[in-house]
Scaffold this motif. Structure first.
Motif, PDB file in Angstrom:
ATOM      1  N   ILE A   1       0.836  -1.201   0.000  1.00  0.00           N
ATOM      2  CA  ILE A   1       0.000   0.000   0.000  1.00  0.00           C
ATOM      3  C   ILE A   1       0.872   1.252   0.000  1.00  0.00           C
ATOM      4  O   ILE A   1       0.615   2.210  -0.739  1.00  0.00           O
ATOM      5  N   GLY A   2       1.914   1.257   0.838  1.00  0.00           N
ATOM      6  CA  GLY A   2       2.816   2.407   0.869  1.00  0.00           C
ATOM      7  C   GLY A   2       3.493   2.636  -0.467  1.00  0.00           C
ATOM      8  O   GLY A   2       3.638   3.779  -0.914  1.00  0.00           O
ATOM      9  N   SER A   3       3.905   1.560  -1.128  1.00  0.00           N
ATOM     10  CA  SER A   3       4.550   1.689  -2.440  1.00  0.00           C
ATOM     11  C   SER A   3       3.566   2.216  -3.475  1.00  0.00           C
ATOM     12  O   SER A   3       3.927   3.042  -4.320  1.00  0.00           O
ATOM     13  N   MET A   4       2.306   1.752  -3.406  1.00  0.00           N
ATOM     14  CA  MET A   4       1.302   2.237  -4.343  1.00  0.00           C
ATOM     15  C   MET A   4       1.051   3.729  -4.156  1.00  0.00           C
ATOM     16  O   MET A   4       0.961   4.488  -5.129  1.00  0.00           O
ATOM     17  N   LEU A   5       0.969   4.167  -2.907  1.00  0.00           N
ATOM     18  CA  LEU A   5       0.743   5.586  -2.641  1.00  0.00           C
ATOM     19  C   LEU A   5       1.944   6.417  -3.097  1.00  0.00           C
ATOM     20  O   LEU A   5       1.774   7.536  -3.604  1.00  0.00           O
ATOM     21  N   TYR A   6       3.148   5.881  -2.930  1.00  0.00           N
ATOM     22  CA  TYR A   6       4.343   6.570  -3.434  1.00  0.00           C
ATOM     23  C   TYR A   6       4.249   6.748  -4.944  1.00  0.00           C
ATOM     24  O   TYR A   6       4.535   7.828  -5.480  1.00  0.00           O
ATOM     25  N   LEU A   7       3.835   5.689  -5.642  1.00  0.00           N
ATOM     26  CA  LEU A   7       3.723   5.756  -7.096  1.00  0.00           C
ATOM     27  C   LEU A   7       2.641   6.734  -7.526  1.00  0.00           C
ATOM     28  O   LEU A   7       2.791   7.442  -8.530  1.00  0.00           O
ATOM     29  N   VAL A   8       1.544   6.800  -6.765  1.00  0.00           N
ATOM     30  CA  VAL A   8       0.466   7.736  -7.080  1.00  0.00           C
ATOM     31  C   VAL A   8       0.960   9.176  -6.962  1.00  0.00           C
ATOM     32  O   VAL A   8       0.800   9.990  -7.871  1.00  0.00           O
ATOM     33  N   VAL A   9       1.573   9.485  -5.806  1.00  0.00           N
ATOM     34  CA  VAL A   9       1.951  10.866  -5.517  1.00  0.00           C
ATOM     35  C   VAL A   9       3.216  11.277  -6.268  1.00  0.00           C
ATOM     36  O   VAL A   9       3.236  12.282  -6.986  1.00  0.00           O
ATOM     37  N   PHE A  10       4.269  10.483  -6.110  1.00  0.00           N
ATOM     38  CA  PHE A  10       5.568  10.898  -6.644  1.00  0.00           C
ATOM     39  C   PHE A  10       5.795  10.452  -8.094  1.00  0.00           C
ATOM     40  O   PHE A  10       6.408  11.181  -8.878  1.00  0.00           O
ATOM     41  N   GLY A  11       5.302   9.276  -8.448  1.00  0.00           N
ATOM     42  CA  GLY A  11       5.495   8.812  -9.809  1.00  0.00           C
ATOM     43  C   GLY A  11       4.525   9.424 -10.800  1.00  0.00           C
ATOM     44  O   GLY A  11       4.923   9.904 -11.859  1.00  0.00           O
ATOM     45  N   SER A  12       3.221   9.434 -10.436  1.00  0.00           N
ATOM     46  CA  SER A  12       2.198   9.867 -11.384  1.00  0.00           C
ATOM     47  C   SER A  12       1.913  11.362 -11.331  1.00  0.00           C
ATOM     48  O   SER A  12       1.731  11.989 -12.373  1.00  0.00           O
ATOM     49  N   ILE A  13       1.844  11.942 -10.124  1.00  0.00           N
ATOM     50  CA  ILE A  13       1.418  13.345 -10.015  1.00  0.00           C
ATOM     51  C   ILE A  13       2.612  14.302 -10.026  1.00  0.00           C
ATOM     52  O   ILE A  13       2.719  15.166 -10.890  1.00  0.00           O
ATOM     53  N   ILE A  14       3.543  14.157  -9.073  1.00  0.00           N
ATOM     54  CA  ILE A  14       4.684  15.072  -9.026  1.00  0.00           C
ATOM     55  C   ILE A  14       5.607  14.840 -10.227  1.00  0.00           C
ATOM     56  O   ILE A  14       6.057  15.795 -10.882  1.00  0.00           O
ATOM     57  N   GLY A  15       5.881  13.585 -10.539  1.00  0.00           N
ATOM     58  CA  GLY A  15       6.730  13.292 -11.689  1.00  0.00           C
ATOM     59  C   GLY A  15       6.123  13.819 -12.975  1.00  0.00           C
ATOM     60  O   GLY A  15       6.809  14.413 -13.802  1.00  0.00           O
ATOM     61  N   PHE A  16       4.817  13.614 -13.139  1.00  0.00           N
ATOM     62  CA  PHE A  16       4.131  14.128 -14.325  1.00  0.00           C
ATOM     63  C   PHE A  16       4.184  15.650 -14.385  1.00  0.00           C
ATOM     64  O   PHE A  16       4.454  16.245 -15.432  1.00  0.00           O
ATOM     65  N   SER A  17       3.920  16.313 -13.250  1.00  0.00           N
ATOM     66  CA  SER A  17       3.918  17.776 -13.236  1.00  0.00           C
ATOM     67  C   SER A  17       5.288  18.326 -13.606  1.00  0.00           C
ATOM     68  O   SER A  17       5.398  19.307 -14.342  1.00  0.00           O
ATOM     69  N   SER A  18       6.337  17.693 -13.083  1.00  0.00           N
ATOM     70  CA  SER A  18       7.692  18.131 -13.408  1.00  0.00           C
ATOM     71  C   SER A  18       7.978  17.960 -14.897  1.00  0.00           C
ATOM     72  O   SER A  18       8.544  18.833 -15.545  1.00  0.00           O
ATOM     73  N   TYR A  19       7.570  16.817 -15.444  1.00  0.00           N
ATOM     74  CA  TYR A  19       7.803  16.563 -16.863  1.00  0.00           C
ATOM     75  C   TYR A  19       7.027  17.552 -17.730  1.00  0.00           C
ATOM     76  O   TYR A  19       7.544  18.061 -18.727  1.00  0.00           O
ATOM     77  N   ALA A  20       5.766  17.821 -17.340  1.00  0.00           N
ATOM     78  CA  ALA A  20       4.950  18.756 -18.111  1.00  0.00           C
ATOM     79  C   ALA A  20       5.561  20.156 -18.091  1.00  0.00           C
ATOM     80  O   ALA A  20       5.560  20.860 -19.113  1.00  0.00           O
ATOM     81  N   TRP A  21       6.095  20.581 -16.941  1.00  0.00           N
ATOM     82  CA  TRP A  21       6.734  21.899 -16.864  1.00  0.00           C
ATOM     83  C   TRP A  21       7.982  21.934 -17.753  1.00  0.00           C
ATOM     84  O   TRP A  21       8.216  22.904 -18.484  1.00  0.00           O
TER      85      TRP A  21
END
Length: 306
Positions: A230-250
């Motif tokens: 569960i912790g790994s999934m939440l890490y992937l949600v927040v840091f992999g999908s949302i923050i990582g995506f936002s950084s890439y989009a910028w």
């Protein structure tokens, strides 16, 4: 393809530039390890589907709450198709592949995506012949892959069949990701954040349907997941999908394309190092040589584009 103007980086946003670049390097490079942790004791497609459904819901809700207009039916169809190619097929195949091969090897094979983009854009989508440097990179990348997946080049308990199955799944994923990437500019998509939200929602729900059909799970199997998953999934949600995506989009809007493209050969190195230090993966000198050859091919392809 549409011409891209060269962004101008001012001193005031240089810190933001490098923060975003390091974020993409580290966070996206770490996703392989956390996918491994997420699926150690849980069915891979089920956990991947929940990851994208949660992340897609958050992104879509954020876009709508901040004033983004409601997407049309055509937007849903186009973004949904891209989401199936990128997330259901490509990331689904990668998630299963990590059940057979180490995270470092999966990341290095995933880093060969430019080989597929180059080839498909040459023979189908764009009909653009690559430069001689890019063609040299294509050959070098394929040579590196050969050494990397050769059974006697990698220390793993999975054996020959596991290596080939894992490599085959990553190859399928790369092919699907390349099609989705080349298709995206040719279809009608809404604004970036809501488009990503739709892609994650559609891709996630299709993954969930497949999981319910082929894996021993129910809709509520998440309640039986260990805390590490569960912790790994939440890490992937927040840091992999949302923050990582936002950084890439910028970065896509503000950085030079040559600088942004460096993530394709930095991510595999980060993933390989994390796998060695945190997942106990062991590579021989020959396999590292194959990795260096493959990454060298990606560098040539990246900087040899016309």
């Amino acid at each position: 393809m549409q011409a891209v103007s060269t962004p101008v980086i001012t001193p005031s946003n240089r810190t933001t530039l490098w923060s975003a670049l390091v974020s993409v390097y580290i966070l996206w490079g770490s996703t392989y390890l956390f996918i491994h942790f997420m699926t150690e004791r849980m069915p891979p497609l089920y956990m991947a589907s929940l990851r994208y459904i949660i992340a897609g819901t958050l992104l879509y809700s954020y876009a709508r709450l901040t004033g983004t207009s409601r997407p049309t039916t055509q937007h849903w169809k186009s973004a949904g198709l891209v989401g199936i190619l990128l997330l259901t097929i490509a990331n689904g195949a990668l998630t299963i592949a990590l059940q057979y091969i180490p995270t470092g090897m999966a990341a290095l094979l995933g880093g060969m995506l430019p080989v597929f983009l180059l080839t498909l854009n040459w023979v189908s989508f764009g009909r653009v012949r690559p430069s001689n440097m890019a063609l040299a990179g294509l050959g070098l990348g394929l040579l590196g892959i050969y050494f990397l997946i050769k059974p006697d080049r990698l220390h793993t308990t999975g054996g020959v069949d596991a290596n080939l199955i894992g490599a085959g799944l990553v190859t399928v994923g790369n092919f699907s990701w390349a099609i989705g990437t080349l298709l995206a500019p040719r279809v009608s998509l809404p604004s970036q954040i809501i488009s990503s939200g739709i892609q994650m929602l559609v891709g996630g729900f299709v993954l969930l349907a497949i999981s319910l059909a082929v894996e021993p799970v129910t809709l509520w199997s998440i309640v039986d997941a260990p805390s590490k998953a569960i912790g790994s999934m939440l890490y992937l949600v927040v840091f992999g999908s949302i923050i990582g995506f936002s950084s890439y989009a910028w970065l896509a809007r503000n950085a030079r394309p040559q600088l942004l493209s460096t993530y394709a050969f930095v991510n595999p190195v980060v993933a390989m190092l994390l796998g060695v230090f945190f997942a106990g993966e062991t590579f021989s000198a020959q396999s590292l040589l194959g990795a260096l050859i493959a990454l060298g091919g990606v560098v040539l392809i990246t900087f040899g584009k016309k």
